[in-house]
Write a protein that holds these residues in place. Structure first.
Motif, mmCIF file in Angstrom:
data_model
loop_
_atom_site.group_PDB
_atom_site.id
_atom_site.type_symbol
_atom_site.label_atom_id
_atom_site.label_comp_id
_atom_site.label_asym_id
_atom_site.label_seq_id
_atom_site.Cartn_x
_atom_site.Cartn_y
_atom_site.Cartn_z
ATOM 1 N N GLY A 32 0.618 -1.042 0.038
ATOM 2 C CA GLY A 32 0.043 -0.074 0.154
ATOM 3 C C GLY A 32 0.792 1.318 0.079
ATOM 4 N N GLY A 33 2.122 1.062 -0.240
ATOM 5 C CA GLY A 33 2.863 2.312 -0.113
ATOM 6 C C GLY A 33 2.484 3.299 -0.977
ATOM 7 N N GLU A 34 2.114 3.149 -2.123
ATOM 8 C CA GLU A 34 1.992 4.103 -3.018
ATOM 9 C C GLU A 34 0.765 5.035 -2.786
ATOM 10 N N ASN A 35 -0.383 4.319 -2.143
ATOM 11 C CA ASN A 35 -1.572 5.018 -1.784
ATOM 12 C C ASN A 35 -1.233 5.761 -0.520
ATOM 13 N N ARG A 36 -0.377 5.197 0.493
ATOM 14 C CA ARG A 36 -0.009 6.111 1.627
ATOM 15 C C ARG A 36 0.491 7.435 1.291
ATOM 16 N N ALA A 37 1.493 7.121 0.288
ATOM 17 C CA ALA A 37 2.345 8.315 -0.124
ATOM 18 C C ALA A 37 1.292 9.378 -0.739
ATOM 19 N N ARG A 38 0.225 8.907 -1.422
ATOM 20 C CA ARG A 38 -0.821 9.937 -2.063
ATOM 21 C C ARG A 38 -1.603 10.569 -1.148
ATOM 22 N N ILE A 39 -1.830 9.786 0.052
ATOM 23 C CA ILE A 39 -2.742 10.321 1.195
ATOM 24 C C ILE A 39 -1.705 11.367 2.010
ATOM 25 N N ILE A 40 -0.508 11.218 1.956
ATOM 26 C CA ILE A 40 0.297 12.097 2.658
ATOM 27 C C ILE A 40 0.507 13.450 1.884
ATOM 28 N N GLU A 41 0.771 13.052 0.433
ATOM 29 C CA GLU A 41 0.620 14.287 -0.434
ATOM 30 C C GLU A 41 -0.797 14.941 -0.278
ATOM 31 N N SER A 42 -1.772 14.112 -0.330
ATOM 32 C CA SER A 42 -3.073 15.090 -0.279
ATOM 33 C C SER A 42 -3.216 15.877 1.046
ATOM 34 N N LEU A 43 -2.727 15.130 2.207
ATOM 35 C CA LEU A 43 -2.822 15.949 3.585
ATOM 36 C C LEU A 43 -2.024 17.136 3.547
ATOM 37 N N GLU A 55 -1.439 19.213 1.443
ATOM 38 C CA GLU A 55 -2.030 20.171 0.605
ATOM 39 C C GLU A 55 -3.284 21.104 1.684
ATOM 40 N N ARG A 56 -3.993 20.184 2.380
ATOM 41 C CA ARG A 56 -4.789 20.638 3.336
ATOM 42 C C ARG A 56 -5.295 19.336 4.317
ATOM 43 N N PRO A 57 -5.783 19.681 5.389
ATOM 44 C CA PRO A 57 -6.521 18.472 6.315
ATOM 45 C C PRO A 57 -7.771 18.026 5.370
ATOM 46 N N ARG A 58 -8.058 16.864 5.418
ATOM 47 C CA ARG A 58 -9.301 16.281 5.040
ATOM 48 C C ARG A 58 -9.656 15.105 5.899
ATOM 49 N N ASN A 59 -10.759 14.720 5.653
ATOM 50 C CA ASN A 59 -11.544 13.649 6.256
ATOM 51 C C ASN A 59 -11.203 12.359 5.435
ATOM 52 N N ALA A 60 -11.509 11.238 5.754
ATOM 53 C CA ALA A 60 -11.604 9.856 5.107
ATOM 54 C C ALA A 60 -12.411 10.052 3.753
ATOM 55 N N ASN A 61 -13.640 10.326 3.797
ATOM 56 C CA ASN A 61 -14.392 10.524 2.621
ATOM 57 C C ASN A 61 -13.866 11.539 1.546
ATOM 58 N N GLN A 62 -13.325 12.892 2.119
ATOM 59 C CA GLN A 62 -12.893 13.764 1.192
ATOM 60 C C GLN A 62 -11.592 13.174 0.340
ATOM 61 N N LEU A 63 -10.609 12.200 1.355
ATOM 62 C CA LEU A 63 -9.477 11.657 0.900
ATOM 63 C C LEU A 63 -10.026 10.555 -0.414
ATOM 64 N N ALA A 64 -10.973 9.715 -0.019
ATOM 65 C CA ALA A 64 -11.384 8.666 -0.890
ATOM 66 C C ALA A 64 -11.806 9.273 -2.301
ATOM 67 N N GLU A 65 -12.633 10.568 -2.163
ATOM 68 C CA GLU A 65 -13.091 11.126 -3.336
ATOM 69 C C GLU A 65 -12.052 11.848 -3.997
ATOM 70 N N HIS A 66 -10.876 12.419 -3.313
ATOM 71 C CA HIS A 66 -9.996 13.249 -4.075
ATOM 72 C C HIS A 66 -9.011 12.324 -4.678
ATOM 73 N N LEU A 67 -8.719 11.185 -4.159
ATOM 74 C CA LEU A 67 -7.796 10.299 -4.690
ATOM 75 C C LEU A 67 -8.249 9.199 -5.605
ATOM 76 N N GLU A 68 -9.712 9.360 -5.402
ATOM 77 C CA GLU A 68 -10.343 8.047 -6.351
ATOM 78 C C GLU A 68 -10.025 6.752 -5.823
ATOM 79 N N VAL A 69 -9.981 6.489 -4.511
ATOM 80 C CA VAL A 69 -9.922 5.323 -4.021
ATOM 81 C C VAL A 69 -11.096 4.794 -3.169
ATOM 82 N N ASP A 70 -11.161 3.685 -2.995
ATOM 83 C CA ASP A 70 -12.461 3.150 -2.174
ATOM 84 C C ASP A 70 -12.363 3.630 -0.721
ATOM 85 N N TYR A 71 -13.375 4.012 -0.212
ATOM 86 C CA TYR A 71 -13.481 4.441 1.379
ATOM 87 C C TYR A 71 -12.733 3.563 2.251
#
Length: 91
Positions: free
Chosen positions: A14-25, A27-43
């Motif tokens: 899962g390293g690539e998805n974790r790196a994408r989550i870190i990059e997204s956060l 930019e700005r704080p987000r909740n899980a739903n916002q991250l799922a939508e922003h990254l187009e990854v299952d909640y």
């Protein structure tokens, strides 16, 4: 923290998805739903990665339940150079 970052980003599937989550956060704080939508990854996948990142002190959370917001920790920021080194090798 350095060992945890290597494990979380380079040592597991899962390293690539974790790196994408870190990059997204970064930019700005987000909740899980916002991250799922922003990254187009299952909640549920996002929730799994968030739990691992919180467990290893990369992220901290504020709030409760659905609206819980996630932030990068000061400890992570102190080791950002290690993160950059790892992600540079991932690309």
């Amino acid at each position: 923290m350095e060992k945890a970052l290597w494990y979380l980003l380079a040592g597991t599937r899962g390293g690539e998805n974790r790196a994408r989550i870190i990059e997204s956060l970064d930019e700005r704080p987000r909740n899980a739903n916002q991250l799922a939508e922003h990254l187009e990854v299952d909640y549920n996948t996002i929730r799994h990665h968030l739990e691992m990142l919180v467990e290893h002190n990369v992220l901290e959370k504020s709030g409760a339940d659905y609206g819980t917001m996630y932030f990068l920790t000061d400890k992570f920021e102190h080791h950002r150079d290690t993160y950059d080194q790892i992600t540079d090798n991932m690309e």
